[in-house]
Design a protein around this motif. Structure first.
Motif, short mmCIF file in Angstrom:
data_model
loop_
_atom_site.label_atom_id
_atom_site.label_comp_id
_atom_site.label_asym_id
_atom_site.label_seq_id
_atom_site.Cartn_x
_atom_site.Cartn_y
_atom_site.Cartn_z
N GLU A 35 -9.70 14.37 11.44
CA GLU A 35 -10.66 15.59 10.96
C GLU A 35 -12.14 15.14 11.23
N GLY A 36 -12.38 14.11 11.11
CA GLY A 36 -13.84 13.79 11.36
C GLY A 36 -14.23 13.91 12.62
N GLU A 37 -13.08 13.85 13.81
CA GLU A 37 -13.38 13.98 15.27
C GLU A 37 -13.17 15.46 15.58
N GLY A 38 -12.85 16.32 14.57
CA GLY A 38 -13.18 17.90 14.74
C GLY A 38 -11.77 18.43 14.87
N ARG A 39 -10.68 17.61 14.84
CA ARG A 39 -9.25 18.22 14.66
C ARG A 39 -8.90 18.90 13.40
N THR A 40 -8.16 20.01 13.64
CA THR A 40 -7.49 20.71 12.28
C THR A 40 -6.02 20.02 11.99
N ILE A 41 -5.89 19.53 10.73
CA ILE A 41 -4.49 18.76 10.54
C ILE A 41 -3.94 19.87 9.47
N GLU A 91 -0.92 12.25 15.40
CA GLU A 91 -1.86 12.35 16.54
C GLU A 91 -1.71 13.47 17.53
N GLU A 92 -0.43 13.85 18.04
CA GLU A 92 -0.12 14.71 19.03
C GLU A 92 -0.11 16.11 18.59
N ALA A 93 0.57 16.24 17.07
CA ALA A 93 0.94 17.80 16.99
C ALA A 93 -0.21 18.11 15.60
N GLY A 94 -0.65 17.16 15.09
CA GLY A 94 -1.64 17.57 14.10
C GLY A 94 -1.02 17.91 12.84
N VAL A 95 0.06 17.29 12.49
CA VAL A 95 0.92 17.50 11.40
C VAL A 95 1.06 16.19 10.59
N ALA A 96 0.47 16.17 9.42
CA ALA A 96 0.73 14.99 8.61
C ALA A 96 1.82 14.93 7.91
N ALA A 97 2.78 13.87 7.85
CA ALA A 97 3.85 13.85 6.92
C ALA A 97 3.88 12.43 6.43
N PRO A 112 0.86 -1.31 -0.17
CA PRO A 112 -0.10 0.01 0.03
C PRO A 112 1.19 1.03 -0.01
N PHE A 113 0.12 2.35 -0.41
CA PHE A 113 1.00 3.45 -0.47
C PHE A 113 0.78 4.38 0.89
N LEU A 114 1.92 4.43 1.85
CA LEU A 114 1.46 4.75 3.20
C LEU A 114 1.17 6.41 3.05
N ALA A 115 1.56 7.03 2.36
CA ALA A 115 1.21 8.55 2.08
C ALA A 115 -0.46 8.35 2.16
N MET A 116 -0.97 7.70 1.65
CA MET A 116 -2.37 7.64 1.33
C MET A 116 -3.03 7.17 2.55
N ASP A 117 -2.47 6.24 3.42
CA ASP A 117 -2.75 5.62 4.69
C ASP A 117 -2.76 6.85 5.60
N VAL A 118 -1.55 7.91 5.72
CA VAL A 118 -1.57 8.75 6.55
C VAL A 118 -2.77 9.70 6.32
N LEU A 119 -3.07 9.94 4.92
CA LEU A 119 -4.02 10.66 4.48
C LEU A 119 -5.39 10.25 5.23
N SER A 120 -5.61 8.84 5.07
CA SER A 120 -6.86 8.30 5.68
C SER A 120 -6.85 8.67 7.37
N ALA A 121 -5.71 8.31 7.83
CA ALA A 121 -5.71 8.55 9.41
C ALA A 121 -6.00 10.01 9.62
#
Ligand SMILES: Cc1ncc(COP(=O)(O)O)c(C=O)c1O
Length: 389
Positions: A32-38, A345-351, A18-27
């Motif tokens: 975001e669905g729980e109200g967090r801004t990423i 999860e902790e900083a809300g920054v997706a890489a 699988p393409f991990l970048a897309m897995d990160v996107l899903s996470a």
């Protein structure tokens, strides 16, 4: 029905990673669905819309046009405009008959591999490198030969490395991106030319992924066509032209591959979307608008190059082009998958963890995309600073 009844199974060739970048996107989407801004720095896609000229052309086509199949190679005016693009950008003359429109560069890889190689052929790639290459190669029954590149060669493939890889069996093709994903490094025109010449001299197809052309910061960019008309050039409107979702790209082929590619394209795709071809033709004239978008990336790049080392990301690869920072993150963790998970999860920054791009050494690296807005970069840096404090 008896227990012994055999149910059909997916093919072995479909068993690609699988393409991990897309897995990160899903996470990130889940958070975001729980109200967090990423802040999204995981996927390599421009946040800017397609250029106005492209949108205007597309609107006009929708207004009065009947959109249909086109020639498999694309509409003639599109191919002719691309001929001018090579003349204006690289001073290279090509015949319109060698240009083929594709459904993104991704379709270009499929077509090029099918037309140039037979099952079992070995294709050389760099590691780190764009993960879809090896997945497409495997899915087509070809064999990826991943050649590790590092600081010694400025993260680029060289004739010597290729020569060494040939000892384990003949290499039939080489696929190189410059600027590269995930490293952002570029081959100098001379290094590119040497590699292309080595391939020509050894009967190896050279496939040049030029998708990040245009996104180069003060470094010289060269097309492989300047060295050899045997090179297979693959390009796209997804990056510089901000048209990811339009799924439109092109190839420039050696004459002997034109008809084979056309025959396969007729059956695999029939033709690329006509609307996207019309919009892309107009996008080739949108330089003023696109250079402004690029200036935004250049500003982001400067900001990250200055601020990331101050946060402890002090081992960054040379950032010649594209919109990625590939950072050695061992100072924080030897497992970049766990590191990026915690960062999200902790900083809300997706890489994206390096394992996507490099099976052997990727856990030491993290890729940050700076294709987003300047405000997002500033916010990401603030969050990282607080998180790492
Ligand atoms: C190096 C490289 N080549 C090709 C692609 C595929 O792009 P597209 O199919 O949208 O043209 C990407 C996408 O990220 C990429 O990074």
């Amino acid at each position: 029905m008896s227990e012994a009844c055999l149910s059909p199974k997916p093919s072995r060739r479909s068993d690609v990673a699988p393409f991990l970048a897309m897995d990160v996107l899903s996470a990130a989407a889940r958070l975001e669905g729980e109200g967090r801004t990423i802040i999204h720095m995981e996927v390599g896609q421009p946040s800017a819309p397609a250029p106005q000229l492209a949108l205007t052309a597309a609107r006009a086509a929708l207004e009065h046009g009947r959109l249909g199949y086109t020639e498999a190679r694309g509409i003639r005016s599109f191919r002719e405009r691309l001929v001018r693009h090579y003349r204006d950008t690289y001073s290279v003359e090509i015949d319109e008959s060698r240009v083929v429109a594709t459904t993104g560069s991704s379709a270009g890889f499929n077509l090029a591999f099918l037309a140039a190689f037979d099952a079992g052929d070995r294709i050389a790639l760099t590691s780190p490198g764009y993960p879809a290459y090896r997945n497409i190669i495997r899915a087509l029954g070809l064999v990826p030969v991943e050649i590790e590149v590092g600081a010694e060669t400025r993260w680029c493939l060289t004739p010597d490395l290729l020569e060494a890889a040939q000892k384990d069996g003949p290499i039939k093709g080489v696929l190189v991106a410059s600027p590269a994903n995930p490293t952002g490094t570029m081959m100098t025109p001379q290094a590119l030319s040497e590699l292309v010449r080595y391939c020509d001299g050894n009967g190896i197809w050279f496939i040049s992924d030029e998708i990040y052309h245009g996104l180069v910061y003060g470094t010289e960019q060269a097309t492989a066509l300047s060295t050899s008309h045997n090179a297979i050039i693959i390009n796209s409107f997804s990056k510089y032209y901000c048209m990811t979702g339009w799924r439109i790209g092109w190839m420039v082929l050696p004459e002997c591959l034109v008809r084979p590619v056309e025959r396969i394209a007729q059956s695999l795709y029939i033709s690329p979307p006509e609307l996207s071809q019309i919009a892309a033709t107009a996008a080739l004239d949108a330089t003023d608008e696109l250079e402004l978008v690029k200036a935004g990336y250049a500003k982001n790049r400067e900001l990250l190059l200055q601020a990331l080392p101050e946060l402890g990301f002090d081992k960054l690869l040379p950032l010649d082009g594209a919109f990625y920072v590939y950072a050695d993150t061992r100072r924080f963790s030897n497992d970049s998958l766990a590191f990026t998970k915690a960062m999200l999860e902790e900083a809300g920054v997706a890489a994206t963890p390096g394992a996507d791009f490099d099976i052997s050494n990727g856990s030491a690296y993290t890729r940050f995309s700076f294709a987003g807005s300047n405000e997002n970069m500033v916010e990401a840096l603030t969050r990282l600073k607080n998180w790492l404090a």
